[in-house]
Design a protein around this motif. Structure first.
Motif, short mmCIF file in Angstrom:
data_model
loop_
_atom_site.label_atom_id
_atom_site.label_comp_id
_atom_site.label_asym_id
_atom_site.label_seq_id
_atom_site.Cartn_x
_atom_site.Cartn_y
_atom_site.Cartn_z
N ALA A 11 1.00 -1.22 0.10
CA ALA A 11 0.42 -0.19 0.28
C ALA A 11 0.79 1.11 -0.13
O ALA A 11 1.94 0.98 0.49
N GLY A 12 0.05 2.29 -0.72
CA GLY A 12 1.21 3.48 -0.88
C GLY A 12 0.64 4.97 -1.63
O GLY A 12 -0.64 4.22 -2.02
N PRO A 13 0.94 5.62 -1.23
CA PRO A 13 0.44 7.17 -2.13
C PRO A 13 0.92 7.12 -3.18
O PRO A 13 1.68 6.45 -3.78
N ARG A 14 0.09 7.62 -4.35
CA ARG A 14 0.24 8.22 -5.81
C ARG A 14 -0.01 9.25 -5.62
O ARG A 14 -0.89 9.97 -5.21
N VAL A 15 1.33 10.38 -6.98
CA VAL A 15 0.90 11.59 -6.90
C VAL A 15 0.96 11.48 -8.77
O VAL A 15 2.09 11.74 -8.87
N LYS A 16 -0.26 12.48 -8.95
CA LYS A 16 0.19 13.41 -10.19
C LYS A 16 1.03 14.54 -11.05
O LYS A 16 0.27 15.32 -10.46
N VAL A 17 1.90 14.01 -10.79
CA VAL A 17 2.95 15.13 -10.96
C VAL A 17 2.65 16.19 -12.22
O VAL A 17 2.81 17.73 -12.10
N LEU A 18 2.14 15.83 -13.55
CA LEU A 18 2.19 16.66 -14.43
C LEU A 18 0.73 16.39 -15.42
O LEU A 18 0.81 15.19 -15.40
N THR A 19 -0.13 17.19 -15.46
CA THR A 19 -1.50 16.19 -16.16
C THR A 19 -1.37 17.43 -17.23
O THR A 19 -2.53 18.14 -17.06
N GLU A 20 -0.47 17.29 -18.16
CA GLU A 20 -1.43 18.37 -19.54
C GLU A 20 -1.66 18.00 -20.80
O GLU A 20 -1.74 16.80 -20.43
N LYS A 21 -2.08 18.26 -21.32
CA LYS A 21 -3.15 17.29 -22.31
C LYS A 21 -2.09 17.12 -23.51
O LYS A 21 -2.13 15.85 -23.57
N LYS A 22 -0.63 17.29 -23.83
CA LYS A 22 0.39 16.36 -24.58
C LYS A 22 1.32 15.14 -23.78
O LYS A 22 2.03 14.72 -24.25
N ALA A 23 1.66 15.41 -22.69
CA ALA A 23 2.56 14.48 -21.13
C ALA A 23 1.41 14.37 -20.12
O ALA A 23 1.03 16.11 -19.13
N THR A 24 1.80 13.28 -19.66
CA THR A 24 1.46 13.50 -17.49
C THR A 24 3.11 12.96 -17.32
O THR A 24 3.36 12.18 -17.77
N LEU A 25 2.17 13.09 -16.28
CA LEU A 25 3.89 12.49 -15.12
C LEU A 25 3.12 11.39 -13.95
O LEU A 25 2.72 12.86 -13.69
N VAL A 26 3.20 10.65 -13.73
CA VAL A 26 3.08 10.16 -12.11
C VAL A 26 4.47 9.53 -11.97
O VAL A 26 4.87 8.78 -11.99
#
Length: 258
Positions: A133-148
């Motif tokens: 178990a653990g946390p998860r974060v969406k660091v970047l949520t741009e239209k053409k780029a995502t980073l999790v």
């Protein structure tokens, strides 16, 4: 995936392996439909290879995936199996089951809990179970780029098969950290690159570490067809005796979406 709205994958038409060894880290994060609408969906794939003559080979592989999502909750279940023999000798025999629950605290932050069971004869894994178990974060949520990014504390129980090796039948239970970074980049319309990095050090001995680099290049010619080429590299610093530390796998997929 096939669901009440007929969304998702229903058939994997081609799957080419360049290496028979399987990675111990499974990139389940890439299986989630991040932007799917609330509801449930299913996917399945099945592939076979049967050759006779100069090469006698038979292999069968398949998987079943289901996802159910509401505004705050997401469940994902995966079942996989593969079996192959050549010249009357078994060369691949493995199964895997994975169940994951995700609670969305905010649009960017969530918590995950997961269970996994694995069997792999040729990595000498008779039984391997995970609970984490653990946390998860969406660091970047741009239209053409995502980073999790995410991290989990997991308990691992592993038992080695009984054979002729000196460590046959041994088992151990260890705590590990499982951290990952997943990035998705849209180069141009319908052309994507998905990159996932995992690191899983043992808490009581950080030098005992497992690493995974999974790269997927994906093209969507239209709404119903997807073509992908993937490569992953896995490193296990302390594998069972006789098992290589480094595995690589090259795969090609063609899928139909209904």
């Amino acid at each position: 995936m096939v669901g009440p709205r007929f969304s998702g994958w229903v058939l994997l038409l081609a799957w080419l392996h360049a290496a028979s060894a399987a990675a111990q880290i499974v990139n389940v994060q890439a299986l989630f439909e991040e932007n799917s609408a609330p509801g449930h969906s299913f996917a399945m794939d099945l592939g076979t290879d049967w050759r006779t003559g100069s090469t006698d080979l038979f292999s069968v592989r398949g998987s079943l995936l289901g996802q159910w999502r509401t505004e705050r909750h997401t469940w994902l279940g995966v079942i996989r199996g593969e079996y192959a023999f050549a010249a009357d000798e078994t060369i691949v025999s493995k199964t895997l089951e994975h169940l994951r629950y995700r609670y969305h605290v905010t649009e960017r932050r969530s918590w995950e809990v997961f269970l996994q069971h694995e069997y792999d004869e040729f990595r000498r894994i008779q039984f391997r179970a995970l609970l984490g178990a653990g946390p998860r974060v969406k660091v970047l949520t741009e239209k053409k780029a995502t980073l999790v990014a995410g991290v989990a504390l997991m308990l691992e129980h592993e038992r080695i098969r009984r054979d002729t090796e000196p460590d046959a039948g041994q088992f151990r239970t260890d705590p590990r950290l499982s951290s990952y970074v997943l990035g998705r980049l849209e180069f141009m319309e319908n052309v994507f690159l998905v990159e996932t990095l995992y690191a899983q050090p043992r808490v009581t001995n950080p030098a005992d570490i497992r690493l995974l680099n999974d790269t997927i290049f994906e093209v969507k010619p239209n709404e119903r067809l997807t073509v992908g080429i993937g490569f992953n590299l896995t490193f296990d610093n302390s594998p069972p005796l006789g098992v290589p530390k480094l595995d690589t796998q090259l795969r090609t997929t063609v899928g139909i979406r209904l």
